[in-house]
Design a protein around this motif. Sequence first.
Motif, PDB file in Angstrom:
ATOM      1  N   LEU A  55       0.815  -1.210   0.000  1.00 40.57           N
ATOM      2  CA  LEU A  55       0.000   0.000   0.000  1.00 40.57           C
ATOM      3  C   LEU A  55       0.853   1.265   0.000  1.00 40.57           C
ATOM      4  N   ASP A  56       1.983   1.244   0.704  1.00 48.14           N
ATOM      5  CA  ASP A  56       2.820   2.441   0.803  1.00 48.14           C
ATOM      6  C   ASP A  56       3.458   2.827  -0.531  1.00 48.14           C
ATOM      7  N   ARG A  57       3.447   1.923  -1.490  1.00 47.08           N
ATOM      8  CA  ARG A  57       3.970   2.294  -2.801  1.00 47.08           C
ATOM      9  C   ARG A  57       3.136   3.397  -3.451  1.00 47.08           C
ATOM     10  N   LEU A  58       1.873   3.507  -3.056  1.00 47.13           N
ATOM     11  CA  LEU A  58       1.060   4.627  -3.539  1.00 47.13           C
ATOM     12  C   LEU A  58       1.644   5.952  -3.056  1.00 47.13           C
ATOM     13  N   ASP A  59       2.084   5.975  -1.811  1.00 50.15           N
ATOM     14  CA  ASP A  59       2.723   7.181  -1.276  1.00 50.15           C
ATOM     15  C   ASP A  59       3.994   7.504  -2.051  1.00 50.15           C
TER      16      ASP A  59
ATOM     17  N   THR B 104     -11.314  -5.868  -4.622  1.00 51.26           N
ATOM     18  CA  THR B 104     -10.888  -6.746  -3.526  1.00 51.26           C
ATOM     19  C   THR B 104     -10.803  -5.956  -2.212  1.00 51.26           C
ATOM     20  N   VAL B 105     -10.561  -6.674  -1.137  1.00 52.60           N
ATOM     21  CA  VAL B 105     -10.345  -6.012   0.154  1.00 52.60           C
ATOM     22  C   VAL B 105      -9.142  -5.084   0.061  1.00 52.60           C
ATOM     23  N   PHE B 106      -8.063  -5.574  -0.553  1.00 52.33           N
ATOM     24  CA  PHE B 106      -6.891  -4.724  -0.736  1.00 52.33           C
ATOM     25  C   PHE B 106      -7.223  -3.545  -1.649  1.00 52.33           C
ATOM     26  N   GLY B 107      -8.037  -3.785  -2.649  1.00 49.68           N
ATOM     27  CA  GLY B 107      -8.448  -2.712  -3.543  1.00 49.68           C
ATOM     28  C   GLY B 107      -9.177  -1.598  -2.801  1.00 49.68           C
ATOM     29  N   LYS B 108     -10.017  -1.980  -1.859  1.00 53.97           N
ATOM     30  CA  LYS B 108     -10.731  -0.982  -1.059  1.00 53.97           C
ATOM     31  C   LYS B 108      -9.753  -0.181  -0.203  1.00 53.97           C
ATOM     32  N   GLN B 109      -8.737  -0.854   0.335  1.00 59.54           N
ATOM     33  CA  GLN B 109      -7.712  -0.149   1.105  1.00 59.54           C
ATOM     34  C   GLN B 109      -6.953   0.834   0.213  1.00 59.54           C
ATOM     35  N   ALA B 110      -6.668   0.412  -1.016  1.00 60.46           N
ATOM     36  CA  ALA B 110      -5.945   1.275  -1.950  1.00 60.46           C
ATOM     37  C   ALA B 110      -6.778   2.496  -2.330  1.00 60.46           C
TER      38      ALA B 110
ATOM     39  N   ARG C 273      -9.046   3.953  -0.485  1.00 59.30           N
ATOM     40  CA  ARG C 273      -9.036   4.875   0.653  1.00 59.30           C
ATOM     41  C   ARG C 273      -7.702   5.621   0.757  1.00 59.30           C
ATOM     42  N   ARG C 274      -6.586   4.915   0.491  1.00 62.67           N
ATOM     43  CA  ARG C 274      -5.281   5.570   0.554  1.00 62.67           C
ATOM     44  C   ARG C 274      -5.150   6.634  -0.555  1.00 62.67           C
ATOM     45  N   MET C 275      -5.621   6.326  -1.747  1.00 61.48           N
ATOM     46  CA  MET C 275      -5.554   7.308  -2.834  1.00 61.48           C
ATOM     47  C   MET C 275      -6.410   8.527  -2.511  1.00 61.48           C
ATOM     48  N   ASN C 276      -7.563   8.313  -1.918  1.00 62.32           N
ATOM     49  CA  ASN C 276      -8.393   9.435  -1.474  1.00 62.32           C
ATOM     50  C   ASN C 276      -7.633  10.326  -0.502  1.00 62.32           C
TER      51      ASN C 276
ATOM     52  N   SER D   1     -15.083   4.909  -3.222  1.00 66.21           N
ATOM     53  CA  SER D   1     -14.357   6.179  -3.146  1.00 66.21           C
ATOM     54  C   SER D   1     -15.205   7.274  -2.513  1.00 66.21           C
ATOM     55  N   GLU D   2     -14.590   8.047  -1.628  1.00 67.43           N
ATOM     56  CA  GLU D   2     -15.262   9.192  -1.031  1.00 67.43           C
ATOM     57  C   GLU D   2     -15.274  10.386  -1.968  1.00 67.43           C
ATOM     58  N   LYS D   3     -14.468  10.314  -3.025  1.00 65.22           N
ATOM     59  CA  LYS D   3     -14.316  11.426  -3.953  1.00 65.22           C
ATOM     60  C   LYS D   3     -14.696  10.989  -5.366  1.00 65.22           C
ATOM     61  N   PRO D   4     -14.914  11.936  -6.258  1.00 68.89           N
ATOM     62  CA  PRO D   4     -15.255  11.568  -7.634  1.00 68.89           C
ATOM     63  C   PRO D   4     -14.191  10.678  -8.269  1.00 68.89           C
ATOM     64  N   VAL D   5     -14.623   9.812  -9.154  1.00 68.08           N
ATOM     65  CA  VAL D   5     -13.756   8.900  -9.898  1.00 68.08           C
ATOM     66  C   VAL D   5     -13.889   9.231 -11.379  1.00 68.08           C
TER      67      VAL D   5
END
Length: 406
Positions: A178-182, A215-221, A223-226, A249-253
Amino acid sequence: MSTKLGQGKKKVYDGYTSFQYLEAGVDYKEYKLSKQNDRVTPYVYSLSEDEEEQVQQILEEDYIVSMHEHTFIMPENLLDFFEFRRQGRDWTGYKALSESGLDVVFENFMDGTAMVTSMAGWKWSDVIHDIGIRYSDIAHQDLLIKAERISDLYRAKKEGKIAFVGALESSTMIENELDRLDILYGFGIRTMGIVYSEANQLGAGLREPNDAGLTVFGKQAVRRMNKLGITIDVSHAGDQTSLDTIEESEKPVTINHAGARALWDTKRLKPDSVIKACAEKGGVIGIEAAPHSTITKAHPEHNIESFMEHFEYVANLVGIDHVAFGPDTLFGDHVGTHDLLAGQLSIKSAQMPGLKKVEYVKGLENPAECMPNIIRWLVKKGYSREDIRKVAGGNVLRVLEATWAK
């Protein structure tokens, strides 16, 4: 009647070419590259002098945004492609971009075809190499501004420059980290696709026969991108994965390069349900122009008319506030590149019944030609200045305001 390619206020361009600070033959192997603006006969959508004057005014005064491009220059001889890619060094079409009318361009690098260490693409080290080399080159020139904050998007036009937005078409390279997104955010990536054609740790791509969704990981990703301020894209995601991502997503996609499946039945294009869900969440759909994508029964030969038929369909379906343009072009033989990379890119559309294969998409051949001709088409068809302002850039900027960190 217009015959010129010149667009709007001239950008600040000093003639810089990629890697001119290095020595050819010493620091890198030299390849003959494709022409930029005139690989094929340049096409200017025909208008009256008064209409062309309107177009030039729009290009000068309003924000012109391409949601999805690859602004690198391909080798002229495609037989050199794989060796060229293994060098991991791409040239940017600065001269053509300076004449493109663009104020903001989303650059998607080579992501899935970054092949420094692996022919399969999407490897973490190859993607990082690809991004780093391009930004090293960009750091030596003055036409493009590396856009990392909203203010950079608006500053670029004021300074006569182009905001260069780092984008990736998939999150495959993060694997289960997940931290690779950062890390990617730190390198300058500001929009990412959830998945390309093949499934990854986040969800199913459009090529997969079974789509179990995010996936579950996809949902985590998501949230992290948001949290980071990365705009999420589902252009290449399967239908259920797209719907799940939009809901999570909490934000527009965005769907930054696609079209309407209702007009041409292929998984590469989006069904009404996904288009509507994207718009209802405040997102925007960018119309795709890569060869043999946005064709229709009325226009089976891919050109600007078939492309704009998809635009009008989506605009009528979800409203003018939720449509824009993501042509997905490059400088070089795009059709030949697709033929060469059919396996890596999961491209089969050129063999679809009823499709008329073209050598290039007339009116939308490269990143410099697309947006001026799109604006010309809109003016010719009588679209209002307000509506043109929205689809040319305003709708995209609204979504970035909602998704990026301030």
